[in-house]
Design a protein around this motif. Sequence first.
Motif, PDB file in Angstrom:
ATOM      1  N   GLU A 191       0.843  -1.191   0.000  1.00 47.28           N
ATOM      2  CA  GLU A 191       0.000   0.000   0.000  1.00 47.28           C
ATOM      3  C   GLU A 191       0.879   1.241   0.000  1.00 47.28           C
ATOM      4  O   GLU A 191       2.001   1.229   0.513  1.00 47.28           O
ATOM      5  N   PHE A 192       0.360   2.314  -0.566  1.00 45.25           N
ATOM      6  CA  PHE A 192       1.099   3.576  -0.591  1.00 45.25           C
ATOM      7  C   PHE A 192       0.124   4.729  -0.795  1.00 45.25           C
ATOM      8  O   PHE A 192      -1.052   4.528  -1.149  1.00 45.25           O
ATOM      9  N   TRP A 193       0.636   5.916  -0.546  1.00 41.04           N
ATOM     10  CA  TRP A 193      -0.143   7.127  -0.808  1.00 41.04           C
ATOM     11  C   TRP A 193       0.114   7.546  -2.249  1.00 41.04           C
ATOM     12  O   TRP A 193       1.239   7.884  -2.616  1.00 41.04           O
ATOM     13  N   MET A 194      -0.921   7.512  -3.062  1.00 37.53           N
ATOM     14  CA  MET A 194      -0.800   7.805  -4.487  1.00 37.53           C
ATOM     15  C   MET A 194      -1.195   9.242  -4.781  1.00 37.53           C
ATOM     16  O   MET A 194      -2.181   9.750  -4.248  1.00 37.53           O
ATOM     17  N   GLY A 195      -0.421   9.901  -5.632  1.00 40.70           N
ATOM     18  CA  GLY A 195      -0.727  11.275  -6.006  1.00 40.70           C
ATOM     19  C   GLY A 195       0.266  12.248  -5.407  1.00 40.70           C
ATOM     20  O   GLY A 195       1.298  11.866  -4.850  1.00 40.70           O
ATOM     21  N   SER A 196      -0.042  13.517  -5.520  1.00 41.55           N
ATOM     22  CA  SER A 196       0.859  14.568  -5.028  1.00 41.55           C
ATOM     23  C   SER A 196       0.032  15.675  -4.382  1.00 41.55           C
ATOM     24  O   SER A 196      -1.028  16.050  -4.884  1.00 41.55           O
ATOM     25  N   ASP A 197       0.546  16.175  -3.251  1.00 43.79           N
ATOM     26  CA  ASP A 197      -0.121  17.309  -2.620  1.00 43.79           C
ATOM     27  C   ASP A 197       0.489  18.634  -3.055  1.00 43.79           C
ATOM     28  O   ASP A 197       0.234  19.677  -2.463  1.00 43.79           O
ATOM     29  N   ASP A 203      -4.554  17.745 -10.889  1.00 46.55           N
ATOM     30  CA  ASP A 203      -5.027  16.441 -11.350  1.00 46.55           C
ATOM     31  C   ASP A 203      -4.422  15.292 -10.551  1.00 46.55           C
ATOM     32  O   ASP A 203      -4.846  14.140 -10.718  1.00 46.55           O
ATOM     33  N   ALA A 204      -3.444  15.568  -9.692  1.00 45.35           N
ATOM     34  CA  ALA A 204      -2.829  14.530  -8.856  1.00 45.35           C
ATOM     35  C   ALA A 204      -3.376  14.556  -7.433  1.00 45.35           C
ATOM     36  O   ALA A 204      -2.816  13.921  -6.540  1.00 45.35           O
ATOM     37  N   ARG A 205      -4.441  15.292  -7.219  1.00 45.90           N
ATOM     38  CA  ARG A 205      -5.086  15.371  -5.912  1.00 45.90           C
ATOM     39  C   ARG A 205      -6.532  14.879  -6.015  1.00 45.90           C
ATOM     40  O   ARG A 205      -7.123  14.954  -7.088  1.00 45.90           O
ATOM     41  N   PRO A 206      -7.064  14.383  -4.863  1.00 41.30           N
ATOM     42  CA  PRO A 206      -6.397  14.251  -3.572  1.00 41.30           C
ATOM     43  C   PRO A 206      -5.464  13.043  -3.516  1.00 41.30           C
ATOM     44  O   PRO A 206      -5.665  12.052  -4.221  1.00 41.30           O
ATOM     45  N   TYR A 230      -8.845  11.221  -9.782  1.00 41.29           N
ATOM     46  CA  TYR A 230      -8.554  11.022  -8.363  1.00 41.29           C
ATOM     47  C   TYR A 230      -9.686  11.541  -7.466  1.00 41.29           C
ATOM     48  O   TYR A 230      -9.863  11.065  -6.345  1.00 41.29           O
ATOM     49  N   GLU A 231     -10.423  12.504  -7.961  1.00 43.76           N
ATOM     50  CA  GLU A 231     -11.529  13.042  -7.175  1.00 43.76           C
ATOM     51  C   GLU A 231     -12.603  11.993  -6.915  1.00 43.76           C
ATOM     52  O   GLU A 231     -13.353  12.085  -5.940  1.00 43.76           O
ATOM     53  N   GLN A 232     -12.693  10.997  -7.781  1.00 41.86           N
ATOM     54  CA  GLN A 232     -13.697   9.954  -7.618  1.00 41.86           C
ATOM     55  C   GLN A 232     -13.461   9.119  -6.371  1.00 41.86           C
ATOM     56  O   GLN A 232     -14.383   8.499  -5.842  1.00 41.86           O
ATOM     57  N   PHE A 233     -12.207   9.100  -5.897  1.00 47.00           N
ATOM     58  CA  PHE A 233     -11.883   8.308  -4.715  1.00 47.00           C
ATOM     59  C   PHE A 233     -12.157   9.065  -3.411  1.00 47.00           C
ATOM     60  O   PHE A 233     -12.214   8.463  -2.346  1.00 47.00           O
ATOM     61  N   ALA A 234     -12.308  10.371  -3.488  1.00 44.52           N
ATOM     62  CA  ALA A 234     -12.450  11.190  -2.286  1.00 44.52           C
ATOM     63  C   ALA A 234     -13.699  10.810  -1.492  1.00 44.52           C
ATOM     64  O   ALA A 234     -13.664  10.699  -0.260  1.00 44.52           O
ATOM     65  N   ALA A 235     -14.813  10.624  -2.199  1.00 47.05           N
ATOM     66  CA  ALA A 235     -16.072  10.334  -1.513  1.00 47.05           C
ATOM     67  C   ALA A 235     -16.123   8.892  -1.008  1.00 47.05           C
ATOM     68  O   ALA A 235     -16.820   8.584  -0.044  1.00 47.05           O
ATOM     69  N   VAL A 236     -15.381   8.012  -1.664  1.00 49.23           N
ATOM     70  CA  VAL A 236     -15.419   6.598  -1.300  1.00 49.23           C
ATOM     71  C   VAL A 236     -14.632   6.323  -0.025  1.00 49.23           C
ATOM     72  O   VAL A 236     -15.082   5.619   0.877  1.00 49.23           O
ATOM     73  N   GLY A 237     -13.435   6.911   0.066  1.00 46.07           N
ATOM     74  CA  GLY A 237     -12.590   6.690   1.230  1.00 46.07           C
ATOM     75  C   GLY A 237     -12.003   5.291   1.243  1.00 46.07           C
ATOM     76  O   GLY A 237     -12.212   4.490   0.322  1.00 46.07           O
TER      77      GLY A 237
END
Length: 340
Positions: A50-56, A62-65, A270-277
């Motif tokens: 597992e890892f944290w995917m994307g960039s803050d 487009d790499a957030r969240p 990536y925004e599609q994953f925000a609501a799912v958690g």
Amino acid sequence: MIVCVGSALWAADHCDTGIAAARRNGATGGARADEGVRPTSEMVRIPSGEFWMGSDHPDMEDARPVHRVHVDGFLMDRTEVTNDQFAVFVAATGYVTVAERRPDTKDFPDAKPEDLVPGSVVFTPPPHPVALSDAYVWWRYVKGASWRHPEGPASDLKGRGNHPVVHVAWEDAAAYAKWAGKRLPTEAEFEFAARGGLDRQPYVWGKEFKPGGKFQANTFQGHFPDTNTAEDGFTGTAPVGSFPANGYGLYDMAGNVWEWCADWYRADYYEQFAAVGGVVRNPRGPLDSFDPAEPGVAKRVQKGGSFLCTDQYCARYMPGARGKGEASTGTNHVGFRCVR
């Protein structure tokens, strides 16, 4: 493909727009998966994890969240596919790349017949400093450019057998992968592998861009785009494995050439994953492509950055960053590697 990071260029979002358009403007100015000898390509086992995917990074919308992702274990080519390896594929199958085919009149209905000739998009540095607001200045459609002739008809592959193959469109890379009994990596697989066991670090190799004063990747030094001082030893592509491997033993996961991934590109994916958690398991990308910068142009994800990356202009050689490219367009700074 490359995010614009100059003081005046973040608003331009990405710069692949100029690349795709250069091909379209240039045009207006068959795979056969036969059996044959497969190229030898050392692969590295990447463990599941597992890892944290994307960039803050505040400018990489487009790499957030940043979100938590699990990937199953897989094998990945230790290096980018080289010219020598691609040549074996072509010799065995008779494959003709997109850049070597005559553009279809259906795709370019306004083009003159004499302009519909094979070619590809080549980085062509201007002879003097220019404003960074118009990528057309340094991207040019060159008739006769292809993987065999990276800078155009007068160039060849002499001395470049171990350089990454370039001028490959997405379908070219996918055809090679299928023939080799492999596939293209997903975006998640590529980022997980690129991080090499490091999590939430800005670079493939850690926190500092140039630890101990040593370059870790083939990128651009000097004044972009007109003067490349080649402090890292290269003005264009480098032989694969010229810089240190990452924690998993993979080479050139940052810099050298952009690498095609299997996924369609959507800026809002990536925004599609925000609501799912929770933890996203083995994401395969969206079902379609949408780039608000060029609606209607189908794009695939690219990762890793290239020899043209510089802090004056692009920062997307960072592992959490996202690149993109029109699926039918290759350039002299785009290649690929495979997984299984």
